[in-house]
Motif scaffolding. Structure first.
Motif, PDB file in Angstrom:
ATOM      1  N   GLU A   1       1.286  -0.873   0.337  1.00  0.00           N
ATOM      2  CA  GLU A   1      -0.485   0.012  -0.228  1.00  0.00           C
ATOM      3  C   GLU A   1       0.734   0.909   0.629  1.00  0.00           C
ATOM      4  N   ASP A   2       2.080   1.625   0.995  1.00  0.00           N
ATOM      5  CA  ASP A   2       2.717   2.241   0.731  1.00  0.00           C
ATOM      6  C   ASP A   2       4.047   2.389  -0.230  1.00  0.00           C
ATOM      7  N   MET A   3       4.210   1.729  -1.177  1.00  0.00           N
ATOM      8  CA  MET A   3       5.049   1.786  -2.316  1.00  0.00           C
ATOM      9  C   MET A   3       3.588   2.023  -3.597  1.00  0.00           C
ATOM     10  N   ALA A   4       2.392   1.563  -2.966  1.00  0.00           N
ATOM     11  CA  ALA A   4       1.478   2.052  -4.635  1.00  0.00           C
ATOM     12  C   ALA A   4       0.593   4.175  -4.181  1.00  0.00           C
ATOM     13  N   LEU A   5       1.792   4.244  -3.042  1.00  0.00           N
ATOM     14  CA  LEU A   5       0.847   5.479  -2.825  1.00  0.00           C
ATOM     15  C   LEU A   5       2.844   6.577  -2.680  1.00  0.00           C
ATOM     16  N   MET A   6       3.325   5.802  -2.813  1.00  0.00           N
ATOM     17  CA  MET A   6       4.738   6.851  -3.458  1.00  0.00           C
ATOM     18  C   MET A   6       4.749   7.114  -5.095  1.00  0.00           C
ATOM     19  N   ALA A   7       4.144   5.748  -5.442  1.00  0.00           N
ATOM     20  CA  ALA A   7       4.261   5.727  -6.589  1.00  0.00           C
ATOM     21  C   ALA A   7       3.442   6.852  -6.851  1.00  0.00           C
ATOM     22  N   TYR A   8       1.961   6.788  -7.105  1.00  0.00           N
ATOM     23  CA  TYR A   8       1.120   7.702  -7.451  1.00  0.00           C
ATOM     24  C   TYR A   8       1.535   9.118  -6.767  1.00  0.00           C
TER      25      TYR A   8
ATOM     26  N   GLY B   1      -0.886   4.700  -8.996  1.00  0.00           N
ATOM     27  CA  GLY B   1       0.511   4.522  -8.366  1.00  0.00           C
ATOM     28  C   GLY B   1       0.192   2.834  -8.593  1.00  0.00           C
ATOM     29  N   VAL B   2       1.374   2.138  -8.633  1.00  0.00           N
ATOM     30  CA  VAL B   2       1.084   0.565  -8.760  1.00  0.00           C
ATOM     31  C   VAL B   2       2.550  -0.112  -7.158  1.00  0.00           C
ATOM     32  N   GLY B   3       1.872  -0.602  -6.867  1.00  0.00           N
ATOM     33  CA  GLY B   3       3.096  -1.280  -5.374  1.00  0.00           C
ATOM     34  C   GLY B   3       2.886  -2.396  -5.381  1.00  0.00           C
TER      35      GLY B   3
ATOM     36  N   LEU C   1      -4.224  16.164   1.249  1.00  0.00           N
ATOM     37  CA  LEU C   1      -3.532  16.290   0.719  1.00  0.00           C
ATOM     38  C   LEU C   1      -3.099  16.914   1.799  1.00  0.00           C
ATOM     39  N   ILE C   2      -3.623  17.916   2.592  1.00  0.00           N
ATOM     40  CA  ILE C   2      -3.716  18.452   3.925  1.00  0.00           C
ATOM     41  C   ILE C   2      -3.243  17.655   4.769  1.00  0.00           C
ATOM     42  N   ASN C   3      -2.834  16.767   5.383  1.00  0.00           N
ATOM     43  CA  ASN C   3      -1.766  15.532   6.137  1.00  0.00           C
ATOM     44  C   ASN C   3      -1.084  14.774   5.145  1.00  0.00           C
ATOM     45  N   GLY C   4      -1.019  16.228   4.008  1.00  0.00           N
ATOM     46  CA  GLY C   4       0.146  15.126   3.368  1.00  0.00           C
ATOM     47  C   GLY C   4       0.733  13.763   3.212  1.00  0.00           C
ATOM     48  N   GLN C   5      -0.609  13.211   2.939  1.00  0.00           N
ATOM     49  CA  GLN C   5      -0.486  11.513   2.109  1.00  0.00           C
ATOM     50  C   GLN C   5      -0.222  11.861   0.720  1.00  0.00           C
ATOM     51  N   ILE C   6      -0.976  12.956   0.053  1.00  0.00           N
ATOM     52  CA  ILE C   6      -0.439  13.401  -1.300  1.00  0.00           C
ATOM     53  C   ILE C   6       0.006  14.424  -1.668  1.00  0.00           C
ATOM     54  N   CYS C   7       0.556  14.916  -2.746  1.00  0.00           N
ATOM     55  CA  CYS C   7       0.858  16.217  -2.897  1.00  0.00           C
ATOM     56  C   CYS C   7       0.614  17.226  -3.488  1.00  0.00           C
ATOM     57  N   TYR C   8      -0.941  16.681  -4.164  1.00  0.00           N
ATOM     58  CA  TYR C   8      -1.596  17.809  -4.800  1.00  0.00           C
ATOM     59  C   TYR C   8      -2.652  17.237  -5.715  1.00  0.00           C
TER      60      TYR C   8
ATOM     61  N   LYS D   1     -15.292  28.815 -12.889  1.00  0.00           N
ATOM     62  CA  LYS D   1     -16.506  30.115 -13.163  1.00  0.00           C
ATOM     63  C   LYS D   1     -15.941  30.256 -14.019  1.00  0.00           C
ATOM     64  N   VAL D   2     -13.888  30.580 -13.908  1.00  0.00           N
ATOM     65  CA  VAL D   2     -14.012  31.313 -15.503  1.00  0.00           C
ATOM     66  C   VAL D   2     -13.062  30.211 -16.154  1.00  0.00           C
ATOM     67  N   GLY D   3     -12.771  29.454 -15.685  1.00  0.00           N
ATOM     68  CA  GLY D   3     -12.649  28.685 -16.566  1.00  0.00           C
ATOM     69  C   GLY D   3     -11.231  28.002 -16.780  1.00  0.00           C
ATOM     70  N   LYS D   4      -9.984  28.182 -15.661  1.00  0.00           N
ATOM     71  CA  LYS D   4      -9.140  28.057 -15.079  1.00  0.00           C
ATOM     72  C   LYS D   4      -8.752  27.462 -14.456  1.00  0.00           C
ATOM     73  N   THR D   5      -6.795  26.773 -14.753  1.00  0.00           N
ATOM     74  CA  THR D   5      -6.800  25.442 -14.008  1.00  0.00           C
ATOM     75  C   THR D   5      -5.767  25.748 -12.905  1.00  0.00           C
ATOM     76  N   VAL D   6      -6.628  25.385 -11.673  1.00  0.00           N
ATOM     77  CA  VAL D   6      -5.851  25.387 -10.141  1.00  0.00           C
ATOM     78  C   VAL D   6      -5.371  24.042  -9.906  1.00  0.00           C
ATOM     79  N   ILE D   7      -4.286  24.296  -9.300  1.00  0.00           N
ATOM     80  CA  ILE D   7      -3.341  23.280  -8.349  1.00  0.00           C
ATOM     81  C   ILE D   7      -3.779  23.552  -7.107  1.00  0.00           C
ATOM     82  N   ILE D   8      -3.778  22.523  -6.663  1.00  0.00           N
ATOM     83  CA  ILE D   8      -3.903  22.546  -4.601  1.00  0.00           C
ATOM     84  C   ILE D   8      -3.048  21.553  -4.268  1.00  0.00           C
ATOM     85  N   SER D   9      -2.183  22.294  -3.635  1.00  0.00           N
ATOM     86  CA  SER D   9      -0.894  21.968  -3.611  1.00  0.00           C
ATOM     87  C   SER D   9      -0.118  22.055  -1.800  1.00  0.00           C
ATOM     88  N   ASN D  10       0.318  20.599  -1.307  1.00  0.00           N
ATOM     89  CA  ASN D  10       0.813  20.738   0.486  1.00  0.00           C
ATOM     90  C   ASN D  10       1.866  21.909   0.255  1.00  0.00           C
TER      91      ASN D  10
END
Length: 382
Positions: A75-82, A97-99, A191-198, A270-279
């Motif tokens: 599971e951890d390998m798959a999350l790191m790969a993701y 991501g594949v583990g 994402l907030i907890n740091g499990q996924i990066c963005y 609403k304005v059709g612009k791409t946004v990234i949420i990161s941590n």
């Protein structure tokens, strides 16, 4: 040449929009050969890693796993790969991501079970399987082949591709599967907890390019100045994929809540612009997350960026960190902003000689807007 049923499934995987990173240890090696030998592999496979030795696994995890062959390790390998796939993929592409970690037949008889664990992670799903093979039924090569068959099935399933034609287990083998589904709120919590990066919301109509241009901010609220600044910066940079970016984690304030993130994301829809949420609140971390990107900042942010005060008062530490950003291929496009009551552009700032080549000016005649989100909130009584 692979079996016809294998080829059909692999071709379907390569035709899907999914891009994958695979971390495999202790088996399923033939699955890599099938994926890479059939045309179209570059559509799917971003990276493969085979941490086969004990030390390689320790370095992958940055610690000694509690067990090298276990469900948690897969599971951890798959999350790191993701997370790795997020960093390597084309913006907006779905990733998986594949583990895999196995303890199969070897040159010496095993005391324990012949078993392996597989896991796949996508944006909204985590799938895990444990397979115990009947001892003495197959050679090492045959065990590797059956694990490869089942891993290919798992990858196909994650890519939403049918794979019923792939051979399965015998009656004497044992398989146990589990699956977790995530909704968008759960993904943002991770994402907030740091499990996924963005997480990227590709609302824009632009065709994704290899290089991103990123305008970071809190966007509370998003206003015309932000949109105009991005428009001008994109014209200066040329062939780039424009993305706004919000860090859910702030260096000086509590993290944003899921509801706050959702409200801010709606502005971009609403304005059709791409946004990234990161941590990642710090630019040197953003540079690691989005290497080769051009970051659009105001002169006020540039002033803070080169101020040793924010690097424990150490000028050399500031230089080292920003040179590290430059070495990832990142640049900074600087627009004019009010700094301590005066409008300033890049030429007004004392950029260290070693860093000048990574700062690019956005001329005041092309962009100047003194209004800020803070002022808009004050006027609105927010």
């Amino acid at each position: 040449m692979s079996e016809p049923c294998i080829r059909t499934v692999v071709e379907a995987i390569h035709s899907s929009p999914f891009q994958a990173v695979l971390y495999l240890a202790g088996g399923a090696s033939q699955a890599l050969g099938w994926l890479l030998s059939i045309p179209g592999a570059s559509n799917t496979v971003l990276e493969t890693l085979v941490p086969y030795s004990r030390m390689s696994m320790i370095q992958l995890f940055g610690k000694i796993p509690s067990q090298f062959c276990s469900q948690q390790t897969a599971e951890d390998m798959a999350l790191m790969a993701y997370n790795r796939a997020l960093k390597l993929s084309k913006p907006g592409s779905p990733v998986v991501g594949v583990g895999f970690t196995g303890s199969l037949a070897s040159s010496r008889p095993k005391q324990g079970e012949h078993r392996f664990y597989m896991s796949t992670r996508t944006a909204d799903r985590l799938w895990i399987s444990k397979v115990t093979l009947a001892k003495g039924l197959r050679s090492r090569e045959e065990e590797d082949k059956i694990s490869s068959h089942l891993l290919l099935k798992a990858i196909a399933n994650a890519c939403k591709v049918p794979a019923t034609s792939i051979p399965g287990l015998s009656e004497s083998d044992v398989s146990d599967e589990s699956e977790k589904q995530f909704n968008e709120d759960q993904e943002l919590e991770q994402l907030i907890n740091g499990q996924i990066c963005y997480k990227i919301y590709p609302f824009g109509s632009e065709i994704p390019a290899e290089r991103k241009i990123i305008l970071p901010g809190s966007f509370n609220p998003l206003h015309d100045g932000h949109l105009k600044l991005m428009e001008v910066a994109t014209c200066i940079c040329g062939d780039v994929y424009p993305c706004f970016e919000i860090s859910a984690v702030n260096a000086d304030k509590p993290p944003l809540s899921v509801s706050e993130i959702r409200d801010r994301v709606k502005q971009f829809e609403k304005v059709g612009k791409t946004v990234i949420i990161s941590n990642q609140p710090y630019f040197y971390k953003k540079a690691e997350l989005f290497p080769g990107s051009a970051f659009v900042i105001g002169a006020d942010t540039a002033v803070r960026l080169i101020n040793p005060k924010y690097y424990d008062g150490d000028y050399n530490k500031m230089l080292k960190i920003l040179i590290g950003c430059r070495d990832t291929g990142c640049t900074f496009l600087v627009g004019g902003r009010n700094v301590d009551g005066a409008f300033k552009v890049l030429d007004d700032l004392d950029i260290p000689e070693e860093l000048k080549d990574m700062f690019i000016s956005i001329p005041a005649e092309k962009f100047r807007m003194d209004i800020s989100s803070t002022e808009i909130r004050k006027r609105s009584g927010l």
